[in-house]
Design a protein around this motif. Structure first.
Motif, short mmCIF file in Angstrom:
data_model
loop_
_atom_site.label_atom_id
_atom_site.label_comp_id
_atom_site.label_asym_id
_atom_site.label_seq_id
_atom_site.Cartn_x
_atom_site.Cartn_y
_atom_site.Cartn_z
N MET A 118 -3.80 17.24 3.05
CA MET A 118 -3.53 15.81 2.86
C MET A 118 -2.11 15.44 3.27
SD MET A 118 -5.95 13.93 1.71
CE MET A 118 -7.33 14.68 2.52
N ARG A 119 -1.39 16.37 3.93
CA ARG A 119 0.04 16.14 4.15
C ARG A 119 0.33 14.94 5.04
NH1 ARG A 119 -1.93 19.97 7.33
NH2 ARG A 119 -1.20 20.22 9.48
N ARG A 120 -0.62 14.63 5.96
CA ARG A 120 -0.37 13.49 6.84
C ARG A 120 -0.42 12.16 6.07
NH1 ARG A 120 -0.46 14.45 12.21
NH2 ARG A 120 -0.91 12.27 12.62
N GLN A 121 -1.05 12.18 4.92
CA GLN A 121 -1.13 10.96 4.14
C GLN A 121 0.17 10.67 3.40
OE1 GLN A 121 -4.31 8.77 1.22
NE2 GLN A 121 -4.13 10.96 0.95
N TRP A 122 0.90 11.73 3.06
CA TRP A 122 2.03 11.56 2.14
C TRP A 122 3.38 11.88 2.72
CZ3 TRP A 122 0.14 8.62 -1.25
CH2 TRP A 122 -1.13 8.84 -1.78
N THR A 123 3.46 12.78 3.71
CA THR A 123 4.79 13.20 4.17
C THR A 123 5.01 12.83 5.63
OG1 THR A 123 3.97 15.37 4.80
CG2 THR A 123 4.85 15.13 2.58
N VAL A 174 -5.94 13.50 -2.94
CA VAL A 174 -6.62 12.67 -1.94
C VAL A 174 -6.37 11.18 -2.24
CG1 VAL A 174 -8.89 11.95 -1.03
CG2 VAL A 174 -8.40 14.38 -1.38
N GLY A 175 -6.53 10.80 -3.51
CA GLY A 175 -6.42 9.39 -3.87
C GLY A 175 -5.03 8.95 -4.26
N GLY A 176 -4.20 9.88 -4.73
CA GLY A 176 -2.83 9.57 -5.06
C GLY A 176 -2.59 9.15 -6.49
N TYR A 177 -3.64 9.01 -7.28
CA TYR A 177 -3.46 8.58 -8.67
C TYR A 177 -4.39 9.38 -9.57
CZ TYR A 177 -1.43 4.39 -6.51
OH TYR A 177 -0.66 3.53 -5.77
N CYS A 178 -4.22 9.14 -10.90
CA CYS A 178 -5.26 9.49 -11.85
C CYS A 178 -5.69 8.17 -12.50
CB CYS A 178 -4.76 10.53 -12.86
SG CYS A 178 -3.31 10.00 -13.77
N VAL A 194 0.86 -1.18 0.00
CA VAL A 194 0.00 0.00 0.00
C VAL A 194 0.90 1.23 0.00
CG1 VAL A 194 -1.71 1.32 1.30
CG2 VAL A 194 -1.88 -1.17 1.20
N GLU A 195 0.69 2.11 -0.96
CA GLU A 195 1.50 3.32 -1.08
C GLU A 195 0.99 4.39 -0.12
OE1 GLU A 195 4.07 4.19 -3.17
OE2 GLU A 195 4.24 2.20 -4.08
N LYS A 196 1.82 4.77 0.86
CA LYS A 196 1.38 5.80 1.82
C LYS A 196 2.57 6.37 2.56
CE LYS A 196 0.61 2.87 5.83
NZ LYS A 196 1.47 3.71 6.68
N ASN A 251 -7.01 3.90 6.73
CA ASN A 251 -7.37 5.25 6.30
C ASN A 251 -6.86 5.56 4.90
OD1 ASN A 251 -8.68 5.60 8.66
ND2 ASN A 251 -7.20 7.03 9.57
N ARG A 252 -5.67 5.07 4.61
CA ARG A 252 -5.12 5.30 3.26
C ARG A 252 -6.04 4.68 2.20
NH1 ARG A 252 -4.33 7.08 -1.09
NH2 ARG A 252 -3.10 5.93 -2.60
#
Lengths: 190, 201
Positions: free
Chosen positions: A185-190, B105-109, A119-121, A129-130
């Protein structure tokens, strides 16, 4: 060479990772030129560009038609994809192109040892949540792409290269929307 | 050369589906090469840490745009036979904004999520299911939003005509803009890397 069936097996994965580290991604400018040549080939051979979301519209319309044919025919949007029923709506250029995208992505991933069940996160968000965000983001994207008459491939890439006014306006708005939302959305990616 | 070949009836519809599949393989291969099967790499575009999305997108657009421009100039390609969508300005602007929010939000297209799902990314697969849910909701709501969807219809608008400039001039401006964006992206990445490693310049 790893076998296709062995990729997702956990035992294999630990061994494979020692032998085959995932290769680094290619130079982005060279990838862009390659992608541009694929797009150009599509213009020259077919007279149309690339797409993605349109294929999923055909799939959704077909699914709805299977479940509720009358409902589909009465809805002008689904109706357009299903047609008069004389040809299978899945016998469609974009559907076949997207099948190719799956195959091409898999080939490239296998060659570079980047196929991995994961899972990419970022580190600050749970897997659950991701996955919820992935689903919601996909939903927004599906809705937005229909409203805009295409997604990043059909509008930004294709229309961008053909100098379509609406595509350029669309492309600027995609970046604007994403940058405006990035902070939240920063908590999801960084 | 008479292109687009398909429009000059050089092969049948059934063959065009084979062409579609082969072109799709090239598309998917390039996306995976670029790292676009990974949502983390795609999302880092929006935090200025890795500008691959911008670099790949704009070099692809410039490559295809220059190819089309020269093929048209040589008389090989009839641009009026190359399909692109009409411009419906306001729905496309709103759609673009929604899509941009969905991207971070989803990370992709949609295209990149196919590559993600097939290379084992579970979030990519869920994203794809979400895309289909979004399309379904759009279809169900379509009778209510049909007027908005068809509003501000400008027909087929070629950017050079809209700007009142020659085709070549707009091509040149796009190339210059892309080169400027590449330079800014390289500079920004170095700046962010320095910030991360604690070296303040």
């Amino acid at each position: 060479m790893m076998s296709i069936t062995g990729i997702f097996s956990k035992n294999n994965e630990a061994v494979q990772e020692k032998v085959h580290e995932p290769k680094p991604y290619s130079n982005p400018y060279l990838v862009g030129i390659g992608l541009g040549l694929v797009l150009l080939a599509s213009f020259v051979i077919m007279g149309r560009g690339l797409g993605a979301s349109g294929a999923f519209s055909s799939i959704v319309a077909t699914g709805v038609y299977q479940l509720a044919p009358d409902h589909t025919v009465s809805n002008p949007y689904f109706q357009e994809y299903v047609g008069d029923g004389s040809i299978n709506p899945l016998k469609d250029w974009l559907v076949f192109e997207v099948l190719g995208v799956f195959v091409g992505g898999l080939i490239s991933g296998l060659i570079a040892h980047r196929v991995k069940k994961t899972v990419e996160k970022g580190d600050r968000i749970s897997v659950r949540n991701r996955l919820i965000f992935a689903f919601i983001g996909g939903g927004l994207m599906g809705f937005g792409a229909k409203l805009a008459r295409g997604c990043t491939s059909g509008q930004a890439l294709t229309g961008g290269a053909l100098l379509n006014l609406g595509s350029w306006a669309f492309m600027m708005m995609v970046f604007a929307g994403a940058y405006a939302m990035a902070y939240f959305m920063r908590r999801q990616w960084t | 050369m008479n292109a687009p070949f398909f429009k000059f009836d050089m092969f049948s519809f059934d063959i065009s589906l084979v062409v579609a599949f082969i072109i799709g393989i090239g598309f998917g291969f390039a996306l995976e090469r670029g790292g676009f099967g990974s949502a983390r790499i795609l999302a880092s575009q929006f935090y200025f840490t890795d500008m691959r999305v911008l670099k790949v997108m704009f070099s692809a657009i410039v490559t295809a745009m220059l190819g089309v421009f020269f093929f048209v100039a040589f008389g090989w390609l009839d641009l009026s036979l190359v399909y692109y969508t009409d411009t419906n300005m306001i729905p496309q602007v709103v759609g673009g904004l929604i899509l941009g929010v969905g991207f971070v939000v989803g990370g992709y297209c949609p295209g990149t999520s196919c590559v993600a799902a097939v290379t084992g990314r579970i979030d990519g697969a869920l994203y794809l299911i979400g895309v289909m849910a979004g399309i379904f909701i759009f279809g169900e709501l379509f009778p209510l939003i049909e007027n908005f969807y068809s509003s501000t219809d400008m027909g087929r608008v070629f950017l050079p005509d809209y700007l009142g400039m020659s085709y070549g001039m707009v091509v040149l401006l796009v190339v210059l803009m892309a080169v400027g964006a590449f330079a800014a992206a390289e500079w920004g990445e170095r700046k962010m890397a320095a910030k991360k490693s604690g070296v303040v310049k």
